[in-house]
Design an enzyme around this catalytic site. Structure first.
Site, PDB file in Angstrom:
ATOM      1  N   LYS A   9       0.818  -1.215   0.000  1.00 47.64           N
ATOM      2  CA  LYS A   9       0.000   0.000   0.000  1.00 47.64           C
ATOM      3  C   LYS A   9       0.854   1.269   0.000  1.00 47.64           C
ATOM      4  O   LYS A   9       2.037   1.232   0.353  1.00 47.64           O
ATOM      5  CB  LYS A   9      -0.895  -0.011   1.245  1.00 47.64           C
ATOM      6  CG  LYS A   9      -1.934  -1.127   1.279  1.00 47.64           C
ATOM      7  CD  LYS A   9      -2.816  -0.987   2.523  1.00 47.64           C
ATOM      8  CE  LYS A   9      -3.906  -2.049   2.567  1.00 47.64           C
ATOM      9  NZ  LYS A   9      -4.825  -1.838   3.709  1.00 47.64           N
ATOM     10  N   TYR A  49     -12.912  -3.162  -2.196  1.00 49.89           N
ATOM     11  CA  TYR A  49     -13.348  -2.935  -0.813  1.00 49.89           C
ATOM     12  C   TYR A  49     -14.872  -2.818  -0.734  1.00 49.89           C
ATOM     13  O   TYR A  49     -15.402  -2.019   0.040  1.00 49.89           O
ATOM     14  CB  TYR A  49     -12.666  -1.687  -0.241  1.00 49.89           C
ATOM     15  CG  TYR A  49     -11.199  -1.892   0.113  1.00 49.89           C
ATOM     16  CD1 TYR A  49     -10.754  -3.080   0.700  1.00 49.89           C
ATOM     17  CD2 TYR A  49     -10.255  -0.888  -0.112  1.00 49.89           C
ATOM     18  CE1 TYR A  49      -9.413  -3.268   1.028  1.00 49.89           C
ATOM     19  CE2 TYR A  49      -8.916  -1.066   0.231  1.00 49.89           C
ATOM     20  CZ  TYR A  49      -8.504  -2.258   0.797  1.00 49.89           C
ATOM     21  OH  TYR A  49      -7.175  -2.448   1.138  1.00 49.89           O
ATOM     22  N   PHE A  57     -16.061   5.859   6.745  1.00 50.86           N
ATOM     23  CA  PHE A  57     -14.654   6.151   6.449  1.00 50.86           C
ATOM     24  C   PHE A  57     -14.197   5.593   5.109  1.00 50.86           C
ATOM     25  O   PHE A  57     -13.000   5.603   4.799  1.00 50.86           O
ATOM     26  CB  PHE A  57     -13.760   5.632   7.578  1.00 50.86           C
ATOM     27  CG  PHE A  57     -14.039   4.196   7.965  1.00 50.86           C
ATOM     28  CD1 PHE A  57     -14.786   3.903   9.094  1.00 50.86           C
ATOM     29  CD2 PHE A  57     -13.559   3.145   7.192  1.00 50.86           C
ATOM     30  CE1 PHE A  57     -15.044   2.581   9.460  1.00 50.86           C
ATOM     31  CE2 PHE A  57     -13.803   1.830   7.544  1.00 50.86           C
ATOM     32  CZ  PHE A  57     -14.556   1.540   8.681  1.00 50.86           C
ATOM     33  N   ARG A  85      -1.404 -14.350   4.908  1.00 51.34           N
ATOM     34  CA  ARG A  85      -2.333 -13.632   5.791  1.00 51.34           C
ATOM     35  C   ARG A  85      -1.780 -13.583   7.218  1.00 51.34           C
ATOM     36  O   ARG A  85      -1.807 -12.540   7.865  1.00 51.34           O
ATOM     37  CB  ARG A  85      -3.675 -14.361   5.732  1.00 51.34           C
ATOM     38  CG  ARG A  85      -4.813 -13.692   6.419  1.00 51.34           C
ATOM     39  CD  ARG A  85      -5.405 -12.571   5.595  1.00 51.34           C
ATOM     40  NE  ARG A  85      -6.502 -11.961   6.337  1.00 51.34           N
ATOM     41  CZ  ARG A  85      -7.021 -10.785   6.089  1.00 51.34           C
ATOM     42  NH1 ARG A  85      -6.577 -10.048   5.086  1.00 51.34           N
ATOM     43  NH2 ARG A  85      -7.987 -10.310   6.813  1.00 51.34           N
ATOM     44  N   THR A  91      -5.724  -6.548  11.227  1.00 45.56           N
ATOM     45  CA  THR A  91      -5.912  -5.275  10.520  1.00 45.56           C
ATOM     46  C   THR A  91      -5.279  -4.091  11.255  1.00 45.56           C
ATOM     47  O   THR A  91      -4.592  -3.267  10.635  1.00 45.56           O
ATOM     48  CB  THR A  91      -7.427  -5.014  10.308  1.00 45.56           C
ATOM     49  OG1 THR A  91      -8.010  -6.167   9.702  1.00 45.56           O
ATOM     50  CG2 THR A  91      -7.652  -3.795   9.436  1.00 45.56           C
ATOM     51  N   ARG A 102       2.367  -6.054   9.849  1.00 44.98           N
ATOM     52  CA  ARG A 102       1.663  -4.937  10.473  1.00 44.98           C
ATOM     53  C   ARG A 102       2.117  -4.742  11.915  1.00 44.98           C
ATOM     54  O   ARG A 102       2.255  -3.607  12.387  1.00 44.98           O
ATOM     55  CB  ARG A 102       0.149  -5.180  10.396  1.00 44.98           C
ATOM     56  CG  ARG A 102      -0.391  -5.029   8.967  1.00 44.98           C
ATOM     57  CD  ARG A 102      -1.782  -5.612   8.841  1.00 44.98           C
ATOM     58  NE  ARG A 102      -2.416  -5.307   7.562  1.00 44.98           N
ATOM     59  CZ  ARG A 102      -3.583  -5.818   7.192  1.00 44.98           C
ATOM     60  NH1 ARG A 102      -4.222  -6.674   7.986  1.00 44.98           N
ATOM     61  NH2 ARG A 102      -4.110  -5.496   6.017  1.00 44.98           N
ATOM     62  N   HIS A 115      -2.205  -5.166   1.826  1.00 48.52           N
ATOM     63  CA  HIS A 115      -3.440  -5.946   1.692  1.00 48.52           C
ATOM     64  C   HIS A 115      -3.025  -7.379   1.385  1.00 48.52           C
ATOM     65  O   HIS A 115      -2.122  -7.605   0.581  1.00 48.52           O
ATOM     66  CB  HIS A 115      -4.307  -5.426   0.540  1.00 48.52           C
ATOM     67  CG  HIS A 115      -5.363  -6.423   0.155  1.00 48.52           C
ATOM     68  ND1 HIS A 115      -6.549  -6.534   0.814  1.00 48.52           N
ATOM     69  CD2 HIS A 115      -5.359  -7.411  -0.792  1.00 48.52           C
ATOM     70  CE1 HIS A 115      -7.257  -7.532   0.293  1.00 48.52           C
ATOM     71  NE2 HIS A 115      -6.553  -8.075  -0.687  1.00 48.52           N
ATOM     72  N   GLU A 126      -9.289 -11.970  -6.534  1.00 48.00           N
ATOM     73  CA  GLU A 126      -8.440 -10.767  -6.452  1.00 48.00           C
ATOM     74  C   GLU A 126      -7.264 -10.836  -7.422  1.00 48.00           C
ATOM     75  O   GLU A 126      -6.867  -9.817  -7.998  1.00 48.00           O
ATOM     76  CB  GLU A 126      -7.955 -10.584  -5.005  1.00 48.00           C
ATOM     77  CG  GLU A 126      -9.107 -10.207  -4.076  1.00 48.00           C
ATOM     78  CD  GLU A 126      -8.700 -10.047  -2.620  1.00 48.00           C
ATOM     79  OE1 GLU A 126      -7.520 -10.303  -2.257  1.00 48.00           O
ATOM     80  OE2 GLU A 126      -9.574  -9.658  -1.814  1.00 48.00           O
TER      81      GLU A 126
HETATM   82  P1  IDP Z   1      -7.843  -6.475   6.130  1.00 48.68           P
HETATM   83  O1  IDP Z   1      -6.997  -5.584   5.257  1.00 48.68           O
HETATM   84  O2  IDP Z   1      -7.127  -6.876   7.386  1.00 48.68           O
HETATM   85  O3  IDP Z   1      -8.412  -7.662   5.390  1.00 48.68           O
HETATM   86  P2  IDP Z   1     -10.498  -5.263   5.996  1.00 48.68           P
HETATM   87  O4  IDP Z   1     -11.519  -5.284   7.089  1.00 48.68           O
HETATM   88  O5  IDP Z   1     -10.766  -6.066   4.778  1.00 48.68           O
HETATM   89  O6  IDP Z   1      -9.088  -5.608   6.659  1.00 48.68           O
HETATM   90  O7  IDP Z   1     -10.329  -3.728   5.577  1.00 48.68           O
HETATM   91  C1  IDP Z   1      -9.621  -3.365   4.428  1.00 48.68           C
HETATM   92  C2  IDP Z   1      -8.745  -2.177   4.748  1.00 48.68           C
HETATM   93  O8  IDP Z   1      -9.576  -1.050   5.044  1.00 48.68           O
HETATM   94  C3  IDP Z   1      -7.860  -2.355   5.964  1.00 48.68           C
HETATM   95  O9  IDP Z   1      -6.648  -3.028   5.674  1.00 48.68           O
HETATM   96  C4  IDP Z   1      -7.617  -0.923   6.388  1.00 48.68           C
HETATM   97  O10 IDP Z   1      -6.621  -0.300   5.582  1.00 48.68           O
HETATM   98  C5  IDP Z   1      -8.975  -0.282   6.070  1.00 48.68           C
HETATM   99  N1  IDP Z   1      -9.877  -0.299   7.239  1.00 48.68           N
HETATM  100  C6  IDP Z   1     -10.629  -1.329   7.700  1.00 48.68           C
HETATM  101  N2  IDP Z   1     -11.347  -0.982   8.801  1.00 48.68           N
HETATM  102  C7  IDP Z   1     -11.020   0.315   9.045  1.00 48.68           C
HETATM  103  C8  IDP Z   1     -11.427   1.257  10.062  1.00 48.68           C
HETATM  104  O11 IDP Z   1     -12.224   0.968  10.964  1.00 48.68           O
HETATM  105  N3  IDP Z   1     -10.893   2.503   9.975  1.00 48.68           N
HETATM  106  C9  IDP Z   1     -10.006   2.866   8.990  1.00 48.68           C
HETATM  107  N4  IDP Z   1      -9.615   2.017   8.035  1.00 48.68           N
HETATM  108  C10 IDP Z   1     -10.099   0.754   8.058  1.00 48.68           C
HETATM  109 MG    MG Z   2      -9.833  -7.728   3.918  1.00 47.47          MG
END
Ligand code: IDP
Ligand code: MG
Length: 153
Positions: A9, A49, A57, A85, A91, A102, A115, A126
């Site tokens: 990213k 997404y 957000f 993963r 996250t 992370r 990601h 994907e």
């Molecule tokens: P992941 O990347 O761990 O699979 P996802 O829930 O799929 O998590 O969310 C995708 C991306 O969106 C996250 O990696 C993060 O960058 C962003 N994101 C997810 N939830 C939030 C939040 O509550 N606040 C801000 N950004 C978020």
């Molecule tokens: Mg995800």
């Protein structure tokens, strides 16, 4: 053997962590079978997404993914989806376990460096989303016998 998608990213690119991220996957023994730099469009991010589009957000996430181009990387290995993963960590970078990408490199939920696909089904979808067929390369790594026993793949 499984294939999975990693996006490096803008948070990693801005902080000069691209090599660090790639190096972790390489050292683990994952095979890079596709790698390119690309700018993500609004439409692509809305699809990628889709589970977050209704969140307040979402625009912030989308903008954050468009600050710079990203690197899309296709990785291959036994159980690659789960391995990658797990290497990414949860996250929220603040909660992610030390030793994960992370956990070691991010202090943020949003600005969390990578990601990674969360299931084999989503990995296939994907990879198709980010790569054309001729951008994925099949080749036999010479180190294979040192990565796996021959009953592991
Ligand atoms: P992941 O990347 O761990 O699979 P996802 O829930 O799929 O998590 O969310 C995708 C991306 O969106 C996250 O990696 C993060 O960058 C962003 N994101 C997810 N939830 C939030 C939040 O509550 N606040 C801000 N950004 C978020
Ligand atoms: Mg995800």
């Amino acid at each position: 053997m499984q294939k999975t998608l990693v996006l490096i990213k803008p948070s990693a690119i801005q902080r000069s962590l691209v090599g660090e991220v790639v190096s972790r996957f390489e050292k683990k023994g994952l095979q890079i079978i596709g790698f390119k730099m690309m700018t993500l469009s609004d439409d692509l991010l809305k699809t990628h997404y889709a589970h977050l589009v209704e969140k307040p957000f979402f625009k912030r996430i989308k903008d954050s993914m468009q600050v710079t181009p990203v690197f899309a990387m296709a990785l291959k290995g036994v159980d690659a989806v789960e391995v990658v993963r797990k290497m990414s960590g949860t996250t929220n970078g603040r909660n992610a376990a030390p030793g994960t990408i992370r956990g070691d490199l991010s202090m943020s939920v949003q600005e969390n460096i990578v990601h990674t696909s969360d299931s084999p089904e989503n990995a296939a979808i994907e990879l198709d989303r980010f790569f054309n067929k001729d951008e994925i390369f099949e080749y036999e790594p010479l180190i294979f016998p040192h990565l796996y026993a021959n009953d592991e793949f």
